[in-house]
Design a protein around this motif. Structure first.
Motif, PDB file in Angstrom:
ATOM      1  N   MET A   1      15.969 -56.817  74.254  1.00  0.00           N
ATOM      2  CA  MET A   1      15.520 -56.976  75.625  1.00  0.00           C
ATOM      3  C   MET A   1      14.090 -56.472  75.768  1.00  0.00           C
ATOM      4  N   PHE A   3      11.199 -54.358  77.544  1.00  0.00           N
ATOM      5  CA  PHE A   3      10.917 -53.168  78.338  1.00  0.00           C
ATOM      6  C   PHE A   3       9.416 -52.945  78.321  1.00  0.00           C
ATOM      7  N   PHE A  23      17.786 -62.876  82.670  1.00  0.00           N
ATOM      8  CA  PHE A  23      17.262 -61.513  82.501  1.00  0.00           C
ATOM      9  C   PHE A  23      18.060 -60.511  83.329  1.00  0.00           C
ATOM     10  N   ARG A  26      21.499 -59.888  81.876  1.00  0.00           N
ATOM     11  CA  ARG A  26      21.451 -59.089  80.647  1.00  0.00           C
ATOM     12  C   ARG A  26      21.191 -57.612  80.943  1.00  0.00           C
ATOM     13  N   TYR A  27      20.242 -57.321  81.827  1.00  0.00           N
ATOM     14  CA  TYR A  27      19.925 -55.924  82.136  1.00  0.00           C
ATOM     15  C   TYR A  27      21.084 -55.207  82.815  1.00  0.00           C
ATOM     16  N   LEU A  48      12.352 -56.128  89.078  1.00  0.00           N
ATOM     17  CA  LEU A  48      13.073 -55.051  88.409  1.00  0.00           C
ATOM     18  C   LEU A  48      12.123 -53.871  88.258  1.00  0.00           C
ATOM     19  N   PHE A  50      11.484 -50.537  86.068  1.00  0.00           N
ATOM     20  CA  PHE A  50      11.857 -49.872  84.823  1.00  0.00           C
ATOM     21  C   PHE A  50      11.423 -48.418  84.898  1.00  0.00           C
ATOM     22  N   LYS A  53      14.153 -46.833  79.517  1.00  0.00           N
ATOM     23  CA  LYS A  53      15.018 -47.851  78.902  1.00  0.00           C
ATOM     24  C   LYS A  53      16.461 -47.788  79.380  1.00  0.00           C
ATOM     25  N   VAL A  56      17.172 -49.027  84.862  1.00  0.00           N
ATOM     26  CA  VAL A  56      16.522 -50.215  85.404  1.00  0.00           C
ATOM     27  C   VAL A  56      17.111 -50.472  86.782  1.00  0.00           C
TER      28      VAL A  56
END
Length: 71
Positions: A1, A3, A23, A26-27, A48, A50, A53, A56
């Protein structure tokens, strides 16, 4: 993914809504049924945040207020 390399940085993806749905799913570890139920309008904005890691945050999903109503 993906980041961002720096904390508190911004990255813009301009792409098809289906890729944005991918996306997001998945996150946030959404299953296939949840992914298929996500609706994103044309020209909508999703963001999103961040923090790191493992942290999110979904800040906006399918935001469309920047589009004039008559369009």
């Amino acid at each position: 993914m993906f980041f961002p390399k720096k904390q508190d940085s911004s990255v813009a993806f301009v792409c098809h809504a289906n890729l944005i749905r991918y996306f997001i799913s998945r996150y946030f570890l959404l299953d296939r049924a949840q992914w298929q139920n996500l609706w994103l309008g044309n020209c909508s904005i999703s963001t999103l945040k961040f923090h790191d890691k493992s942290n999110v945050e979904l800040d906006l999903l399918a935001f469309e207020e920047h589009i004039p109503r008559h369009l």
